[in-house]
Scaffold this motif. Structure first.
Motif, PDB file in Angstrom:
ATOM      1  N   LEU A  21       0.826  -1.204   0.000  1.00 44.88           N
ATOM      2  CA  LEU A  21       0.000   0.000   0.000  1.00 44.88           C
ATOM      3  C   LEU A  21       0.865   1.260   0.000  1.00 44.88           C
ATOM      4  CD1 LEU A  21      -2.759  -1.013   2.565  1.00 44.88           C
ATOM      5  CD2 LEU A  21      -2.974  -0.877   0.078  1.00 44.88           C
ATOM      6  N   ASP A  22       2.039   1.178   0.588  1.00 45.02           N
ATOM      7  CA  ASP A  22       2.936   2.338   0.628  1.00 45.02           C
ATOM      8  C   ASP A  22       3.542   2.665  -0.741  1.00 45.02           C
ATOM      9  OD1 ASP A  22       2.535   2.776   3.293  1.00 45.02           O
ATOM     10  OD2 ASP A  22       4.319   1.694   3.938  1.00 45.02           O
ATOM     11  N   MET A  23       3.691   1.669  -1.587  1.00 37.36           N
ATOM     12  CA  MET A  23       4.369   1.889  -2.864  1.00 37.36           C
ATOM     13  C   MET A  23       3.615   2.857  -3.777  1.00 37.36           C
ATOM     14  SD  MET A  23       5.790  -1.886  -3.662  1.00 37.36           S
ATOM     15  CE  MET A  23       6.069  -2.944  -2.273  1.00 37.36           C
ATOM     16  N   PRO A  24       2.333   2.605  -4.084  1.00 39.33           N
ATOM     17  CA  PRO A  24       1.636   3.591  -4.921  1.00 39.33           C
ATOM     18  C   PRO A  24       1.471   4.932  -4.203  1.00 39.33           C
ATOM     19  CG  PRO A  24       0.145   1.807  -4.308  1.00 39.33           C
ATOM     20  CD  PRO A  24       1.500   1.436  -3.828  1.00 39.33           C
ATOM     21  N   ALA A  25       1.365   4.899  -2.874  1.00 39.81           N
ATOM     22  CA  ALA A  25       1.260   6.157  -2.126  1.00 39.81           C
ATOM     23  C   ALA A  25       2.524   6.989  -2.329  1.00 39.81           C
ATOM     24  CB  ALA A  25       1.013   5.865  -0.650  1.00 39.81           C
ATOM     25  N   LEU A  26       3.688   6.344  -2.289  1.00 41.86           N
ATOM     26  CA  LEU A  26       4.951   7.043  -2.520  1.00 41.86           C
ATOM     27  C   LEU A  26       4.981   7.648  -3.918  1.00 41.86           C
ATOM     28  CD1 LEU A  26       7.948   7.825  -2.173  1.00 41.86           C
ATOM     29  CD2 LEU A  26       8.517   5.465  -2.729  1.00 41.86           C
ATOM     30  N   LEU A  27       4.610   6.861  -4.919  1.00 43.97           N
ATOM     31  CA  LEU A  27       4.648   7.369  -6.286  1.00 43.97           C
ATOM     32  C   LEU A  27       3.644   8.504  -6.498  1.00 43.97           C
ATOM     33  CD1 LEU A  27       5.150   4.111  -8.381  1.00 43.97           C
ATOM     34  CD2 LEU A  27       6.840   5.818  -7.705  1.00 43.97           C
ATOM     35  N   TRP A  52      -0.967   1.694 -11.437  1.00 48.99           N
ATOM     36  CA  TRP A  52      -2.047   0.781 -11.837  1.00 48.99           C
ATOM     37  C   TRP A  52      -1.620  -0.674 -11.637  1.00 48.99           C
ATOM     38  CZ3 TRP A  52      -6.902   1.789 -12.139  1.00 48.99           C
ATOM     39  CH2 TRP A  52      -7.336   3.059 -12.479  1.00 48.99           C
ATOM     40  N   PHE A  53      -0.382  -0.984 -12.014  1.00 47.47           N
ATOM     41  CA  PHE A  53       0.136  -2.330 -11.806  1.00 47.47           C
ATOM     42  C   PHE A  53       0.115  -2.687 -10.323  1.00 47.47           C
ATOM     43  CE2 PHE A  53       3.760  -4.920 -10.515  1.00 47.47           C
ATOM     44  CZ  PHE A  53       3.443  -6.110 -11.160  1.00 47.47           C
ATOM     45  N   LEU A  54       0.589  -1.768  -9.475  1.00 48.41           N
ATOM     46  CA  LEU A  54       0.602  -2.022  -8.039  1.00 48.41           C
ATOM     47  C   LEU A  54      -0.815  -2.188  -7.490  1.00 48.41           C
ATOM     48  CD1 LEU A  54       3.439   0.435  -6.978  1.00 48.41           C
ATOM     49  CD2 LEU A  54       3.537  -2.066  -6.972  1.00 48.41           C
ATOM     50  N   GLY A  55      -1.753  -1.427  -8.027  1.00 54.72           N
ATOM     51  CA  GLY A  55      -3.152  -1.598  -7.627  1.00 54.72           C
ATOM     52  C   GLY A  55      -3.670  -2.980  -7.979  1.00 54.72           C
ATOM     53  N   PHE A  56      -3.343  -3.455  -9.182  1.00 58.40           N
ATOM     54  CA  PHE A  56      -3.735  -4.802  -9.594  1.00 58.40           C
ATOM     55  C   PHE A  56      -3.047  -5.844  -8.711  1.00 58.40           C
ATOM     56  CE2 PHE A  56      -2.735  -8.592 -12.164  1.00 58.40           C
ATOM     57  CZ  PHE A  56      -4.029  -9.051 -12.358  1.00 58.40           C
ATOM     58  N   TYR A  57      -1.775  -5.616  -8.415  1.00 60.41           N
ATOM     59  CA  TYR A  57      -1.026  -6.538  -7.555  1.00 60.41           C
ATOM     60  C   TYR A  57      -1.672  -6.622  -6.171  1.00 60.41           C
ATOM     61  CZ  TYR A  57       2.858  -8.487  -4.865  1.00 60.41           C
ATOM     62  OH  TYR A  57       3.627  -9.257  -4.035  1.00 60.41           O
ATOM     63  N   ILE A  58      -2.126  -5.498  -5.642  1.00 64.40           N
ATOM     64  CA  ILE A  58      -2.799  -5.492  -4.340  1.00 64.40           C
ATOM     65  C   ILE A  58      -4.041  -6.379  -4.378  1.00 64.40           C
ATOM     66  CG2 ILE A  58      -4.135  -4.040  -2.743  1.00 64.40           C
ATOM     67  CD1 ILE A  58      -2.077  -1.801  -3.378  1.00 64.40           C
TER      68      ILE A  58
END
Length: 170
Positions: A21-27, A52-58
């Motif tokens: 969850l922190d990864m897309p927040a950082l970007l 978007w990729f990180l959201g799908f991964y989540i």
């Protein structure tokens, strides 16, 4: 605190999802505070794709086994940090002074995380004031990013005042 609110929470799933969850927040923070869209539109689009990729991964994370996800999470975290640091450097070179502050904050963050990994593996260097290096990293990140936002507001205010002064002179 999650245990007090939701006592039946599966902590292993929580452990799997919190770093992600922190990864897309950082970007997203990087994209907005550094105004990446204005300075490097292609980098901005790339960062959106990564988000978007990180959201799908989540979404699929809960269906993946723990040990591969820990490795994937570490790999994605390093990748995300590299993107953020790269974008800070690129924006800094374009004249946005905030980019270098951003890079400074996240290089310190990464160094503290590396120290925590070494500590977990070897037991040295010992923690400072009984605080883990991750705790110190989070504290410093919060502190430095608050300064970063304050600096941005200060510089924008100065730019607005300068623009008003130039308009009055014309």
């Amino acid at each position: 605190y999650i245990l007090y609110l939701l006592p039946k929470t599966d902590l292993m799933n929580w452990y799997k999802i919190v770093p992600v969850l922190d990864m897309p927040a950082l970007l997203l923070y990087c994209m907005s505070v550094l105004d990446i869209k204005r300075f490097y539109f292609r980098l901005y689009n790339f960062m959106k794709i990564v988000c978007w990729f990180l959201g799908f991964y989540i979404l699929i994370l809960f269906f993946l086994p723990l040990y591969p996800t820990v490795f994937i999470n570490y790999s994605l975290a390093v990748f995300t940090f590299c993107i953020a640091i790269y974008s800070g450097l690129k924006v800094g070179k374009k004249g946005n002074k905030l980019g270098y502050f951003f890079v400074f904050a996240y290089v310190i963050w990464m160094l503290l995380l590396c120290m925590e990994l070494v500590y977990i593996k070897n037991g040295v260097p010992s923690h400072i004031f009984s605080l883990s290096y991750v705790s110190l990293a989070i504290f410093l990140e919060t502190f430095l990013l608050a300064i970063l936002i304050a600096k941005r507001f200060q510089w924008e205010k100065n730019d607005d005042e300068e623009m008003k002064l130039n308009l009055r002179m014309d």
